[in-house]
Scaffold this motif. Sequence first.
Motif, PDB file in Angstrom:
ATOM      1  N   LEU A   1       0.815  -1.210   0.000  1.00 24.00           N
ATOM      2  CA  LEU A   1       0.000   0.000   0.000  1.00 24.00           C
ATOM      3  C   LEU A   1       0.852   1.265   0.000  1.00 24.00           C
ATOM      4  N   VAL A   2       1.897   1.271   0.815  1.00 16.82           N
ATOM      5  CA  VAL A   2       2.780   2.440   0.857  1.00 16.82           C
ATOM      6  C   VAL A   2       3.521   2.575  -0.473  1.00 16.82           C
ATOM      7  N   GLY A   3       3.921   1.467  -1.049  1.00 14.11           N
ATOM      8  CA  GLY A   3       4.593   1.509  -2.342  1.00 14.11           C
ATOM      9  C   GLY A   3       3.696   2.074  -3.427  1.00 14.11           C
ATOM     10  N   GLN A   4       2.429   1.672  -3.424  1.00  9.13           N
ATOM     11  CA  GLN A   4       1.485   2.214  -4.399  1.00  9.13           C
ATOM     12  C   GLN A   4       1.286   3.710  -4.180  1.00  9.13           C
ATOM     13  N   HIS A   5       1.200   4.106  -2.938  1.00  8.20           N
ATOM     14  CA  HIS A   5       1.049   5.523  -2.615  1.00  8.20           C
ATOM     15  C   HIS A   5       2.287   6.301  -3.062  1.00  8.20           C
ATOM     16  N   GLY A   6       3.451   5.682  -2.939  1.00  3.39           N
ATOM     17  CA  GLY A   6       4.703   6.325  -3.324  1.00  3.39           C
ATOM     18  C   GLY A   6       4.775   6.660  -4.803  1.00  3.39           C
ATOM     19  N   VAL A   7       4.029   5.925  -5.615  1.00  2.62           N
ATOM     20  CA  VAL A   7       4.010   6.211  -7.045  1.00  2.62           C
ATOM     21  C   VAL A   7       3.421   7.597  -7.288  1.00  2.62           C
ATOM     22  N   TYR A   8       2.454   7.972  -6.475  1.00  2.14           N
ATOM     23  CA  TYR A   8       1.768   9.254  -6.661  1.00  2.14           C
ATOM     24  C   TYR A   8       2.385  10.380  -5.843  1.00  2.14           C
ATOM     25  N   CYS A   9       3.159  10.049  -4.836  1.00  3.26           N
ATOM     26  CA  CYS A   9       3.776  11.061  -3.975  1.00  3.26           C
ATOM     27  C   CYS A   9       5.290  11.000  -4.142  1.00  3.26           C
ATOM     28  N   ALA A  10       5.752  11.410  -5.281  1.00  2.00           N
ATOM     29  CA  ALA A  10       7.184  11.357  -5.568  1.00  2.00           C
ATOM     30  C   ALA A  10       7.902  12.524  -4.908  1.00  2.00           C
ATOM     31  N   SER A  11       9.185  12.334  -4.673  1.00  2.00           N
ATOM     32  CA  SER A  11      10.036  13.377  -4.103  1.00  2.00           C
ATOM     33  C   SER A  11      10.144  14.540  -5.087  1.00  2.00           C
ATOM     34  N   ASN A  12      10.163  15.761  -4.558  1.00  8.56           N
ATOM     35  CA  ASN A  12      10.328  16.938  -5.411  1.00  8.56           C
ATOM     36  C   ASN A  12      11.728  16.985  -6.007  1.00  8.56           C
ATOM     37  N   ARG A  13      12.709  16.529  -5.237  1.00  4.37           N
ATOM     38  CA  ARG A  13      14.099  16.551  -5.710  1.00  4.37           C
ATOM     39  C   ARG A  13      14.361  15.503  -6.778  1.00  4.37           C
ATOM     40  N   ASN A  14      13.848  14.309  -6.527  1.00  9.60           N
ATOM     41  CA  ASN A  14      14.088  13.206  -7.453  1.00  9.60           C
ATOM     42  C   ASN A  14      12.762  12.476  -7.679  1.00  9.60           C
ATOM     43  N   PRO A  15      12.092  12.746  -8.789  1.00  7.28           N
ATOM     44  CA  PRO A  15      10.780  12.136  -9.033  1.00  7.28           C
ATOM     45  C   PRO A  15      10.791  10.616  -9.160  1.00  7.28           C
ATOM     46  N   MET A  16      11.966  10.012  -9.223  1.00  7.54           N
ATOM     47  CA  MET A  16      12.061   8.551  -9.365  1.00  7.54           C
ATOM     48  C   MET A  16      11.976   7.819  -8.025  1.00  7.54           C
ATOM     49  N   VAL A  17      11.977   8.550  -6.913  1.00  4.99           N
ATOM     50  CA  VAL A  17      11.901   7.925  -5.586  1.00  4.99           C
ATOM     51  C   VAL A  17      10.707   8.494  -4.827  1.00  4.99           C
ATOM     52  N   PRO A  18      10.184   7.735  -3.858  1.00  8.37           N
ATOM     53  CA  PRO A  18       9.068   8.238  -3.061  1.00  8.37           C
ATOM     54  C   PRO A  18       9.497   9.432  -2.193  1.00  8.37           C
ATOM     55  N   ALA A  19       8.505  10.156  -1.713  1.00  7.58           N
ATOM     56  CA  ALA A  19       8.764  11.271  -0.806  1.00  7.58           C
ATOM     57  C   ALA A  19       9.495  10.757   0.432  1.00  7.58           C
ATOM     58  N   LEU A  20      10.205  11.657   1.111  1.00 12.30           N
ATOM     59  CA  LEU A  20      11.032  11.260   2.264  1.00 12.30           C
ATOM     60  C   LEU A  20      10.223  10.590   3.368  1.00 12.30           C
ATOM     61  N   ASP A  21       9.022  11.079   3.637  1.00 10.40           N
ATOM     62  CA  ASP A  21       8.227  10.443   4.693  1.00 10.40           C
ATOM     63  C   ASP A  21       7.862   9.014   4.317  1.00 10.40           C
ATOM     64  N   LEU A  22       7.565   8.774   3.059  1.00 10.88           N
ATOM     65  CA  LEU A  22       7.252   7.409   2.628  1.00 10.88           C
ATOM     66  C   LEU A  22       8.491   6.524   2.665  1.00 10.88           C
ATOM     67  N   GLN A  23       9.639   7.089   2.351  1.00  9.18           N
ATOM     68  CA  GLN A  23      10.879   6.324   2.448  1.00  9.18           C
ATOM     69  C   GLN A  23      11.110   5.862   3.881  1.00  9.18           C
ATOM     70  N   ALA A  24      10.814   6.738   4.846  1.00 10.45           N
ATOM     71  CA  ALA A  24      10.978   6.380   6.262  1.00 10.45           C
ATOM     72  C   ALA A  24      10.009   5.269   6.658  1.00 10.45           C
ATOM     73  N   VAL A  25       8.768   5.374   6.208  1.00  9.71           N
ATOM     74  CA  VAL A  25       7.777   4.339   6.522  1.00  9.71           C
ATOM     75  C   VAL A  25       8.196   3.011   5.907  1.00  9.71           C
ATOM     76  N   LEU A  26       8.617   3.038   4.651  1.00 12.91           N
ATOM     77  CA  LEU A  26       9.061   1.813   3.984  1.00 12.91           C
ATOM     78  C   LEU A  26      10.251   1.181   4.702  1.00 12.91           C
ATOM     79  N   ALA A  27      11.200   2.009   5.118  1.00 12.88           N
ATOM     80  CA  ALA A  27      12.379   1.492   5.817  1.00 12.88           C
ATOM     81  C   ALA A  27      11.994   0.855   7.150  1.00 12.88           C
ATOM     82  N   ASN A  28      11.077   1.468   7.885  1.00  8.67           N
ATOM     83  CA  ASN A  28      10.674   0.922   9.183  1.00  8.67           C
ATOM     84  C   ASN A  28       9.870  -0.363   9.028  1.00  8.67           C
TER      85      ASN A  28
END
Length: 88
Positions: free
Chosen positions: A38-65
């Motif tokens: 679910l978080v991965g799917q959400h990450g597709v729509y909430c991309a990082s402003n710096r690098n659109p190829m990766v999820p936003a920083l908050d989603l990266q933290a959730v995925l890592a945890n």
Amino acid sequence: MSIFYDRQQELEKYEFMMGEARGRLAVTLDALTDALILVGQHGVYCASNRNPMVPALDLQAVLANITGAKELVSSVMEKLRLEKEAAE
């Protein structure tokens, strides 16, 4: 709702196959995997402003945890399996 109600059939199946502790850990892994999806799917729509190829920083933290939690649960399951084999 309680996870015991939501995943009752899964719990019964895995507890029967693996025992109560390992069965519950297996269902926990499934729940964490579902959360990762679910978080991965959400990450597709909430991309990082710096690098659109990766999820936003908050989603990266959730995925890592969640990934870390899965690793911990897996290690406990493996330890329980080894202890059971040693006792036999």
